[in-house]
Design a protein around this motif. Structure first.
Motif, PDB file in Angstrom:
ATOM      1  N   VAL A   1       1.725  -7.218  -8.254  1.00 29.89           N
ATOM      2  CA  VAL A   1       0.875  -6.207  -7.618  1.00 29.89           C
ATOM      3  C   VAL A   1       0.223  -5.374  -8.717  1.00 29.89           C
ATOM      4  CG1 VAL A   1       0.798  -4.275  -6.003  1.00 29.89           C
ATOM      5  CG2 VAL A   1       2.470  -6.101  -5.661  1.00 29.89           C
ATOM      6  N   THR A   2      -1.109  -5.371  -8.726  1.00 28.96           N
ATOM      7  CA  THR A   2      -1.837  -4.548  -9.690  1.00 28.96           C
ATOM      8  C   THR A   2      -2.306  -3.273  -9.004  1.00 28.96           C
ATOM      9  OG1 THR A   2      -3.908  -5.669  -9.190  1.00 28.96           O
ATOM     10  CG2 THR A   2      -2.628  -6.531 -11.038  1.00 28.96           C
ATOM     11  N   ILE A   3      -2.494  -2.234  -9.800  1.00 29.64           N
ATOM     12  CA  ILE A   3      -2.947  -0.940  -9.294  1.00 29.64           C
ATOM     13  C   ILE A   3      -4.329  -0.671  -9.891  1.00 29.64           C
ATOM     14  CG2 ILE A   3      -2.349   1.491  -8.961  1.00 29.64           C
ATOM     15  CD1 ILE A   3      -0.140  -0.370  -7.951  1.00 29.64           C
ATOM     16  N   PRO A   4      -5.406  -1.167  -9.230  1.00 31.54           N
ATOM     17  CA  PRO A   4      -6.749  -0.943  -9.778  1.00 31.54           C
ATOM     18  C   PRO A   4      -7.244   0.489  -9.556  1.00 31.54           C
ATOM     19  CG  PRO A   4      -6.897  -2.140  -7.718  1.00 31.54           C
ATOM     20  CD  PRO A   4      -5.435  -1.991  -8.029  1.00 31.54           C
ATOM     21  N   ASP A   5      -6.702   1.156  -8.539  1.00 32.62           N
ATOM     22  CA  ASP A   5      -7.140   2.506  -8.183  1.00 32.62           C
ATOM     23  C   ASP A   5      -6.062   3.119  -7.307  1.00 32.62           C
ATOM     24  OD1 ASP A   5      -8.711   4.751  -7.986  1.00 32.62           O
ATOM     25  OD2 ASP A   5     -10.268   3.828  -6.756  1.00 32.62           O
ATOM     26  N   LEU A   6      -6.105   4.429  -7.129  1.00 34.90           N
ATOM     27  CA  LEU A   6      -5.225   5.112  -6.180  1.00 34.90           C
ATOM     28  C   LEU A   6      -6.098   6.009  -5.312  1.00 34.90           C
ATOM     29  CD1 LEU A   6      -2.140   5.985  -8.412  1.00 34.90           C
ATOM     30  CD2 LEU A   6      -2.174   4.455  -6.444  1.00 34.90           C
ATOM     31  N   VAL A   7      -6.119   5.716  -4.017  1.00 34.20           N
ATOM     32  CA  VAL A   7      -6.942   6.471  -3.081  1.00 34.20           C
ATOM     33  C   VAL A   7      -6.061   7.035  -1.980  1.00 34.20           C
ATOM     34  CG1 VAL A   7      -9.057   5.178  -3.548  1.00 34.20           C
ATOM     35  CG2 VAL A   7      -7.489   4.354  -1.807  1.00 34.20           C
ATOM     36  N   ASN A   8      -6.490   8.143  -1.398  1.00 36.45           N
ATOM     37  CA  ASN A   8      -5.744   8.760  -0.310  1.00 36.45           C
ATOM     38  C   ASN A   8      -6.054   8.005   0.979  1.00 36.45           C
ATOM     39  OD1 ASN A   8      -4.713  10.461   1.743  1.00 36.45           O
ATOM     40  ND2 ASN A   8      -4.831  12.180   0.338  1.00 36.45           N
ATOM     41  N   VAL A   9      -5.019   7.404   1.556  1.00 33.96           N
ATOM     42  CA  VAL A   9      -5.158   6.646   2.803  1.00 33.96           C
ATOM     43  C   VAL A   9      -4.128   7.204   3.782  1.00 33.96           C
ATOM     44  CG1 VAL A   9      -5.027   4.383   3.899  1.00 33.96           C
ATOM     45  CG2 VAL A   9      -5.897   4.581   1.570  1.00 33.96           C
TER      46      VAL A   9
ATOM     47  N   LYS B   1      -1.108   9.014   2.312  1.00 34.01           N
ATOM     48  CA  LYS B   1      -0.411   8.280   1.256  1.00 34.01           C
ATOM     49  C   LYS B   1      -1.425   7.956   0.173  1.00 34.01           C
ATOM     50  CE  LYS B   1       2.750   5.974   4.426  1.00 34.01           C
ATOM     51  NZ  LYS B   1       3.213   4.678   4.927  1.00 34.01           N
ATOM     52  N   PHE B   2      -0.931   7.610  -1.003  1.00 34.61           N
ATOM     53  CA  PHE B   2      -1.808   7.184  -2.081  1.00 34.61           C
ATOM     54  C   PHE B   2      -1.626   5.684  -2.241  1.00 34.61           C
ATOM     55  CE2 PHE B   2      -1.083  11.633  -2.627  1.00 34.61           C
ATOM     56  CZ  PHE B   2      -2.380  12.099  -2.812  1.00 34.61           C
ATOM     57  N   ALA B   3      -2.709   4.937  -2.062  1.00 37.66           N
ATOM     58  CA  ALA B   3      -2.629   3.481  -2.042  1.00 37.66           C
ATOM     59  C   ALA B   3      -3.555   2.865  -3.080  1.00 37.66           C
ATOM     60  CB  ALA B   3      -2.995   2.958  -0.650  1.00 37.66           C
ATOM     61  N   SER B   4      -3.228   1.626  -3.467  1.00 41.42           N
ATOM     62  CA  SER B   4      -3.999   0.926  -4.480  1.00 41.42           C
ATOM     63  C   SER B   4      -5.327   0.405  -3.946  1.00 41.42           C
ATOM     64  CB  SER B   4      -3.174  -0.218  -5.076  1.00 41.42           C
ATOM     65  OG  SER B   4      -2.738  -1.102  -4.064  1.00 41.42           O
TER      66      SER B   4
ATOM     67  N   SER C   1      -8.357   0.893  -0.495  1.00 40.57           N
ATOM     68  CA  SER C   1      -8.777   1.695   0.649  1.00 40.57           C
ATOM     69  C   SER C   1      -8.252   1.062   1.935  1.00 40.57           C
ATOM     70  CB  SER C   1     -10.306   1.770   0.713  1.00 40.57           C
ATOM     71  OG  SER C   1     -10.846   0.519   1.105  1.00 40.57           O
ATOM     72  N   ALA C   2      -8.263   1.832   2.999  1.00 41.65           N
ATOM     73  CA  ALA C   2      -7.786   1.328   4.294  1.00 41.65           C
ATOM     74  C   ALA C   2      -8.613   0.120   4.735  1.00 41.65           C
ATOM     75  CB  ALA C   2      -7.838   2.433   5.341  1.00 41.65           C
ATOM     76  N   ARG C   3      -9.904   0.148   4.501  1.00 41.28           N
ATOM     77  CA  ARG C   3     -10.764  -0.971   4.899  1.00 41.28           C
ATOM     78  C   ARG C   3     -10.409  -2.233   4.125  1.00 41.28           C
ATOM     79  NH1 ARG C   3     -17.154  -0.476   4.501  1.00 41.28           N
ATOM     80  NH2 ARG C   3     -16.416   1.656   4.588  1.00 41.28           N
ATOM     81  N   ASP C   4     -10.214  -2.104   2.792  1.00 41.55           N
ATOM     82  CA  ASP C   4      -9.843  -3.265   1.982  1.00 41.55           C
ATOM     83  C   ASP C   4      -8.493  -3.830   2.416  1.00 41.55           C
ATOM     84  OD1 ASP C   4     -12.144  -3.074   0.447  1.00 41.55           O
ATOM     85  OD2 ASP C   4     -11.186  -1.801  -1.054  1.00 41.55           O
ATOM     86  N   GLU C   5      -7.541  -2.922   2.688  1.00 44.00           N
ATOM     87  CA  GLU C   5      -6.216  -3.355   3.122  1.00 44.00           C
ATOM     88  C   GLU C   5      -6.314  -4.091   4.456  1.00 44.00           C
ATOM     89  OE1 GLU C   5      -1.882  -1.495   4.340  1.00 44.00           O
ATOM     90  OE2 GLU C   5      -3.282  -0.263   3.223  1.00 44.00           O
ATOM     91  N   TYR C   6      -7.051  -3.517   5.415  1.00 48.56           N
ATOM     92  CA  TYR C   6      -7.212  -4.146   6.718  1.00 48.56           C
ATOM     93  C   TYR C   6      -7.832  -5.531   6.567  1.00 48.56           C
ATOM     94  CZ  TYR C   6      -8.976  -5.208  11.346  1.00 48.56           C
ATOM     95  OH  TYR C   6      -9.259  -5.841  12.526  1.00 48.56           O
ATOM     96  N   THR C   7      -8.889  -5.619   5.750  1.00 48.56           N
ATOM     97  CA  THR C   7      -9.568  -6.901   5.561  1.00 48.56           C
ATOM     98  C   THR C   7      -8.641  -7.927   4.926  1.00 48.56           C
ATOM     99  OG1 THR C   7     -11.695  -5.770   5.346  1.00 48.56           O
ATOM    100  CG2 THR C   7     -11.569  -8.019   4.491  1.00 48.56           C
TER     101      THR C   7
ATOM    102  N   PHE D   1      -2.827 -11.307  -1.349  1.00 49.32           N
ATOM    103  CA  PHE D   1      -3.385  -9.952  -1.331  1.00 49.32           C
ATOM    104  C   PHE D   1      -2.238  -8.955  -1.233  1.00 49.32           C
ATOM    105  CE2 PHE D   1      -4.940  -6.129   0.727  1.00 49.32           C
ATOM    106  CZ  PHE D   1      -6.027  -5.819  -0.073  1.00 49.32           C
ATOM    107  N   ALA D   2      -2.227  -7.957  -2.107  1.00 52.35           N
ATOM    108  CA  ALA D   2      -1.103  -7.025  -2.168  1.00 52.35           C
ATOM    109  C   ALA D   2      -1.593  -5.586  -2.278  1.00 52.35           C
ATOM    110  CB  ALA D   2      -0.215  -7.354  -3.356  1.00 52.35           C
ATOM    111  N   VAL D   3      -0.830  -4.676  -1.667  1.00 50.11           N
ATOM    112  CA  VAL D   3      -1.130  -3.245  -1.676  1.00 50.11           C
ATOM    113  C   VAL D   3       0.129  -2.486  -2.077  1.00 50.11           C
ATOM    114  CG1 VAL D   3      -1.739  -1.265  -0.227  1.00 50.11           C
ATOM    115  CG2 VAL D   3      -2.856  -3.461   0.151  1.00 50.11           C
ATOM    116  N   ALA D   4      -0.037  -1.511  -2.950  1.00 49.14           N
ATOM    117  CA  ALA D   4       1.055  -0.603  -3.308  1.00 49.14           C
ATOM    118  C   ALA D   4       0.691   0.768  -2.752  1.00 49.14           C
ATOM    119  CB  ALA D   4       1.212  -0.527  -4.817  1.00 49.14           C
ATOM    120  N   SER D   5       1.697   1.504  -2.255  1.00 47.92           N
ATOM    121  CA  SER D   5       1.423   2.856  -1.765  1.00 47.92           C
ATOM    122  C   SER D   5       2.595   3.780  -2.079  1.00 47.92           C
ATOM    123  CB  SER D   5       1.141   2.853  -0.259  1.00 47.92           C
ATOM    124  OG  SER D   5       2.258   2.420   0.463  1.00 47.92           O
TER     125      SER D   5
END
Length: 163
Positions: free
Chosen positions: A64-72, A75-78, A80-86, A95-99
């Motif tokens: 799992v890579t952390i390209p960015d941290l955004v408020n979702v 929570k702070f996630a790697s 956006s909600a749209r990218d995660e949903y997609t 596809f992986a998400v860290a939060s």
């Protein structure tokens, strides 16, 4: 008329800059004022984690890579909600998400698993970490298929470059 518009803008500029202060403080490093990557809890921009575990009699591992941290949603996630949903909706294996949840002081790694050739099932794994001390971080691994929990096991998350 133009002078009035410029004057209004000049007078309003300090207010606009003051409104940026909370954003600026979010972008600041958490390490005593030194400039560094954006960080929340154990997650920092630019990190790569290896998450592994055993669930339902099988070994699983992902990176799992952390390209960015955004408020979702608080929570702070790697991603956006749209990218995660997609990523999850399109069933993109790998596809992986860290939060990180600052209220609960917990972290979570979620990823899409490979369902196997010819399968249309949606396979997901979640490594939930409630104790963020120690190396590696140890947690509960959940294996899901088509939105239903199939089994629980154990997982560990290692920050690459640390042992």
């Amino acid at each position: 008329m133009l002078k009035r518009a410029v004057l209004s803008l000049a007078l309003g500029l300090p207010l606009l800059l003051g409104a940026c202060a909370p954003v600026n403080s979010l972008l600041a490093s958490r390490d005593g004022g030194e400039k560094g990557p954006l960080q929340f809890g154990p997650l920092a921009v630019g990190q790569t984690w290896t998450v592994s575990g055993v669930v339902d009699s099988r070994n699983v591992v992902t990176t799992v890579t952390i390209p960015d941290l955004v408020n979702v949603q608080g929570k702070f996630a790697s991603y956006s909600a749209r990218d995660e949903y997609t990523g999850f909706n399109d069933n993109r294996a790998g596809f992986a998400v860290a939060s990180y949840d600052p209220d609960r002081r917990s972290a979570e790694f979620r990823w899409v698993g490979d369902a196997g050739a010819g399968s249309f099932d949606k396979v997901t794994y979640t490594c939930k970490l409630d104790n963020l001390t120690g190396t590696p971080l140890i947690g509960v691994l959940t294996y899901g298929r088509n939105g239903q929990t199939v089994a629980n096991g154990t997982c560990e998350a290692n920050l690459n470059g640390q042992s």
